[in-house]
Design a protein around this motif. Structure first.
Motif: not given
Length: 354
Positions: A79-80, A91-93, A143-145, A151-152
């Motif tokens: 996820v960008l 990159e974010f996640a 989900r990621v904070g 992300a999990r």
């Protein structure tokens, strides 16, 4: 004449090598629809916000609780986040495979099959918590904070059956419930054309409750459920059923709660659905319009429609995008942000009014 939304026609749209064969199999036309639509011609006015290679295919878009972004998922499983024209994408996640599978490591910069590293599709933020939820087609609901990072998966099964092709996502900002689709129990995203070719109708609409960690099935027996959007009043969700070229409405509250009904007939094959920016409707991205099989891409080809919430009628059509397919249209502050599963960029179209 307008082509029918049929398995043969949609497979034709997805596989040009079968063009002539499947054109012969095309069924008679459906009732003509949406001729009254206002047309918005984009032409060369779309600003491309290019993604660094080898990633491509920004399928869905979301902004965080502070208005930052957009964020998008791309073909290498990441996820960008867009940081502006000067800084570009970062990159974010990522998921666990980017640390455990060698070819998925960021430094590799390889083009790998989506199934190897994951494939984020629909995504949305829960504003109160800052959490980002996204549908990884292969790994489940993730989900990621708010700070990003690893992300999990929060849901990998529902109703005793595994999630097989997770696709669209939307969130009730009041309750925190996450609504999402599982497009097929039989075929994964890598074989998505088989969903159409076989007439598969094993897709599901689901709801994840973060307070319990449970995912429940709201509707099943759907023909390629794709994008999903919660209504403005939270009484129902609208679901794109790609194989039937229509939108469905599933009631969450009121006397019809638990029932699913047709909501809108569409002039093409829908992907993601997003509420418009306070105008009382939904933007529905179309992979292709129904006339593509016979006419190819023309200046009048429909890339997306905005349908009215009150009656499902198509009020506006986005045209003039050429051969680029559109997987999502997100309206925000006088602009349309365009996602595509095929392009190496996010499109930005600024408008004064619609």
């Amino acid at each position: 004449m307008e082509a029918k939304c049929s398995p043969a026609t949609l497979l034709l749209l997805l596989s040009s090598s079968l063009w002539m064969l499947l054109l012969l199999l095309q069924a008679p036309s459906m009732v003509s629809c949406h001729e009254e639509m206002k047309s918005i011609y984009v032409g060369q006015q779309v600003l491309p916000m290019r993604i660094g290679r080898p990633a491509f295919g920004p399928e869905s878009l979301a902004f965080d609780h502070r208005g930052g972004g957009p964020y998008t998922g791309v073909s290498n499983g990441r996820v960008l986040r867009w940081r502006g024209a000067r800084r570009g994408w970062a990159e974010f996640a990522h998921n666990y495979k980017h640390a455990t599978v060698a070819e998925c490591a960021a430094k590799k910069k390889l083009v790998v099959p989506e199934s190897a590293c994951g494939r984020p599709l629909g995504l949305q933020f829960h504003r109160a918590s800052g959490d980002l939820y996204f549908a990884d087609a292969y790994l489940g609901l993730m989900r990621v904070g708010r700070r990003g990072g690893l992300a999990r998966a929060v849901a990998t099964e529902a109703g005793g059956a595994p999630l097989n092709f997770v696709n669209g996502v939307d969130i009730d900002q009041e309750t925190g419930h996450v609504y999402f689709t599982d497009s097929s129990a039989a075929y994964q995203r890598s074989d998505y054309m088989m969903i159409i070719l076989t007439g598969d109708a094993t897709g599901r609409l689901l709801r994840y409750d973060p307070s319990t960690g449970n995912a429940t099935v709201l509707a099943s027996g759907l023909a390629f459920p794709n994008g999903v959007a919660l209504s403005a009043d939270g009484s129902h969700v609208v679901v794109a059923e790609t194989a039937s070229c229509r939108l469905l409405r599933h009631w969450l509250r009121g006397p019809r709660a638990g029932s699913t009904e047709p909501f809108a007939d569409l002039p093409g094959y829908p992907d993601n659905v997003r509420r418009d920016d306070g105008r009382g409707g939904y933007w529905v991205a179309l992979n292709r319009d129904k006339s593509w099989a016979a006419d190819g891409t023309t200046p009048r080809s429909v890339a997306a429609v905005r349908v009215r919430a009150e009656d499902g009628a198509a009020a506006e059509a986005l045209r003039g995008l050429g051969n680029a397919t559109v997987s999502e249209v997100l309206e925000r502050e006088g602009a349309l942000w365009l996602g595509s599963v095929d392009t190496p960029y996010v499109g930005l179209f600024r408008i004064s009014e619609l």
